[in-house]
Design a protein around this motif. Sequence first.
Motif, mmCIF file in Angstrom:
data_model
loop_
_atom_site.group_PDB
_atom_site.id
_atom_site.type_symbol
_atom_site.label_atom_id
_atom_site.label_comp_id
_atom_site.label_asym_id
_atom_site.label_seq_id
_atom_site.Cartn_x
_atom_site.Cartn_y
_atom_site.Cartn_z
ATOM 1 N N LEU A 1 17.666 26.471 88.096
ATOM 2 C CA LEU A 1 16.600 26.245 87.119
ATOM 3 C C LEU A 1 17.053 26.528 85.700
ATOM 4 C CD1 LEU A 1 13.290 27.516 88.722
ATOM 5 C CD2 LEU A 1 14.250 25.228 88.654
ATOM 6 N N ASP A 2 17.963 27.437 85.558
ATOM 7 C CA ASP A 2 18.405 27.791 84.220
ATOM 8 C C ASP A 2 19.782 28.413 84.308
ATOM 9 O OD1 ASP A 2 16.736 29.334 81.372
ATOM 10 O OD2 ASP A 2 18.838 28.804 81.649
ATOM 11 N N ASP A 3 20.729 27.825 83.646
ATOM 12 C CA ASP A 3 22.060 28.430 83.545
ATOM 13 C C ASP A 3 22.513 28.430 82.095
ATOM 14 O OD1 ASP A 3 24.008 25.577 84.811
ATOM 15 O OD2 ASP A 3 22.580 25.786 83.161
ATOM 16 N N SER A 4 21.542 28.478 81.192
ATOM 17 C CA SER A 4 21.860 28.391 79.768
ATOM 18 C C SER A 4 22.634 29.600 79.257
ATOM 19 C CB SER A 4 20.577 28.219 78.955
ATOM 20 O OG SER A 4 19.697 29.298 79.184
ATOM 21 N N GLY A 5 22.570 30.700 79.991
ATOM 22 C CA GLY A 5 23.290 31.892 79.563
ATOM 23 C C GLY A 5 24.733 31.940 80.015
ATOM 24 N N MET A 6 25.170 30.897 80.678
ATOM 25 C CA MET A 6 26.491 30.895 81.295
ATOM 26 C C MET A 6 27.454 30.002 80.525
ATOM 27 S SD MET A 6 26.884 30.402 85.383
ATOM 28 C CE MET A 6 26.703 28.638 85.345
ATOM 29 N N PRO A 7 28.659 30.515 80.217
ATOM 30 C CA PRO A 7 29.677 29.643 79.585
ATOM 31 C C PRO A 7 30.060 28.523 80.550
ATOM 32 C CG PRO A 7 30.287 31.976 79.446
ATOM 33 C CD PRO A 7 29.145 31.880 80.404
ATOM 34 N N LYS A 8 29.687 27.306 80.226
ATOM 35 C CA LYS A 8 29.824 26.198 81.174
ATOM 36 C C LYS A 8 31.268 25.804 81.432
ATOM 37 C CE LYS A 8 25.361 25.271 81.535
ATOM 38 N NZ LYS A 8 24.887 26.228 80.519
ATOM 39 N N ASP A 9 32.135 26.064 80.462
ATOM 40 C CA ASP A 9 33.495 25.573 80.624
ATOM 41 C C ASP A 9 34.271 26.330 81.685
ATOM 42 O OD1 ASP A 9 35.085 27.307 77.819
ATOM 43 O OD2 ASP A 9 33.365 27.846 79.064
ATOM 44 N N ARG A 10 33.840 27.574 81.965
ATOM 45 C CA ARG A 10 34.636 28.357 82.913
ATOM 46 C C ARG A 10 33.812 28.941 84.043
ATOM 47 N NH1 ARG A 10 36.463 32.728 81.336
ATOM 48 N NH2 ARG A 10 35.082 33.061 79.548
ATOM 49 N N PHE A 11 32.517 29.011 83.888
ATOM 50 C CA PHE A 11 31.655 29.623 84.895
ATOM 51 C C PHE A 11 30.908 28.540 85.676
ATOM 52 C CE2 PHE A 11 31.045 34.257 83.779
ATOM 53 C CZ PHE A 11 32.048 34.307 82.822
ATOM 54 N N SER A 12 30.703 28.818 86.960
ATOM 55 C CA SER A 12 29.842 27.945 87.757
ATOM 56 C C SER A 12 29.105 28.789 88.789
ATOM 57 C CB SER A 12 30.644 26.839 88.441
ATOM 58 O OG SER A 12 31.590 27.392 89.344
ATOM 59 N N ALA A 13 27.863 28.413 89.047
ATOM 60 C CA ALA A 13 27.042 29.128 90.025
ATOM 61 C C ALA A 13 26.462 28.122 91.003
ATOM 62 C CB ALA A 13 25.926 29.901 89.333
ATOM 63 N N GLU A 14 26.470 28.489 92.276
ATOM 64 C CA GLU A 14 25.960 27.599 93.317
ATOM 65 C C GLU A 14 25.241 28.390 94.384
ATOM 66 O OE1 GLU A 14 29.547 24.218 93.177
ATOM 67 O OE2 GLU A 14 29.389 25.575 94.876
ATOM 68 N N MET A 15 24.404 27.668 95.156
ATOM 69 C CA MET A 15 23.796 28.236 96.349
ATOM 70 C C MET A 15 24.012 27.242 97.484
ATOM 71 S SD MET A 15 20.329 30.378 95.745
ATOM 72 C CE MET A 15 20.479 31.010 97.426
ATOM 73 N N PRO A 16 25.128 27.341 98.169
ATOM 74 C CA PRO A 16 25.403 26.393 99.255
ATOM 75 C C PRO A 16 24.386 26.457 100.384
ATOM 76 C CG PRO A 16 27.082 28.119 99.154
ATOM 77 C CD PRO A 16 26.233 28.280 97.946
ATOM 78 N N ASP A 17 23.790 27.606 100.601
ATOM 79 C CA ASP A 17 22.671 27.714 101.536
ATOM 80 C C ASP A 17 21.799 28.896 101.126
ATOM 81 O OD1 ASP A 17 25.154 28.890 103.653
ATOM 82 O OD2 ASP A 17 23.461 30.174 103.051
ATOM 83 N N ALA A 18 20.708 29.081 101.829
ATOM 84 C CA ALA A 18 19.720 30.085 101.422
ATOM 85 C C ALA A 18 20.223 31.511 101.562
ATOM 86 C CB ALA A 18 18.442 29.903 102.246
ATOM 87 N N THR A 19 21.334 31.702 102.283
ATOM 88 C CA THR A 19 21.838 33.062 102.494
ATOM 89 C C THR A 19 23.048 33.381 101.630
ATOM 90 O OG1 THR A 19 23.329 32.403 104.286
ATOM 91 C CG2 THR A 19 21.049 32.979 104.892
ATOM 92 N N LEU A 20 23.445 32.459 100.766
ATOM 93 C CA LEU A 20 24.658 32.696 99.987
ATOM 94 C C LEU A 20 24.535 32.100 98.595
ATOM 95 C CD1 LEU A 20 27.624 33.657 99.820
ATOM 96 C CD2 LEU A 20 28.287 31.390 100.676
ATOM 97 N N ALA A 21 24.826 32.935 97.607
ATOM 98 C CA ALA A 21 24.949 32.471 96.226
ATOM 99 C C ALA A 21 26.340 32.852 95.749
ATOM 100 C CB ALA A 21 23.887 33.107 95.338
#
Lengths: 114, 111
Positions: free
Chosen positions: B55-75
């Motif tokens: 919903l929001d990743d505006s606080g994250m440096p996009k060039d080097r950081f990435s966040a995912e949730m491949p399933d409901a039990t893992l981020a």
Amino acid sequence: GIQVEQSPPDLILQEGANSTLRCNFSDSVNNLQWFHQNPWGQLINLFYIPSGTKQNGRLSATTVATERYSLLYISSSQTTDSGVYFCAVAAYFNYGGSQGNLIFGKGTKLSVKP
Amino acid sequence: DARVTQTPRDKVTEMGQEVTMRCQPILGHNTVFWYRQTMKQGLELLAYFRNRAPLDDSGMPKDRFSAEMPDATLATLKIQPSEPRDSAVYFCASGRGETQYFGPGTRLLVL
């Protein structure tokens, strides 16, 4: 964005004393939470209190939303109360709930001496 | 006693290396947050998921950081390439409703 100011930045108490921590915020909010970060770094949620008053044991909190401040009261402080107390606010309603982008204050560092 | 778990708890790496941090939210929680804590900046929100959707990743440096949730039990939070300024404690939190519950954090040191 919303500004969150906490005071005092540091507080030293003798065990058994009472204290009041303050959180001022610059805009209307629909989410306000108080957290305690213990000396080992763990963050514990103390209260969800966008308005009104709540009590939990020796801790209580009051938020006056119309005047944009919240107070956290600690009574009969104990050494285990030491740590940093954070106020966090959000003014962003997401579909299905009030979770949003919490903006944290800088915290009040509390040291309780035996 | 349900808790948010994070791995690793500590990570020391060299500049330029990839870092992957993992979080297991509390079962049944539908929101997941990644925060970074430094002495200078305090606690900052990096990314926020609801029902696994970012919903929001505006606080994250996009060039080097990435966040995912491949399933409901893992981020996951990845940094590639890592830099010394990324040294911080990274917290994951999960929630359902108003309250967020924090994990113990991953302490990252990039040399």
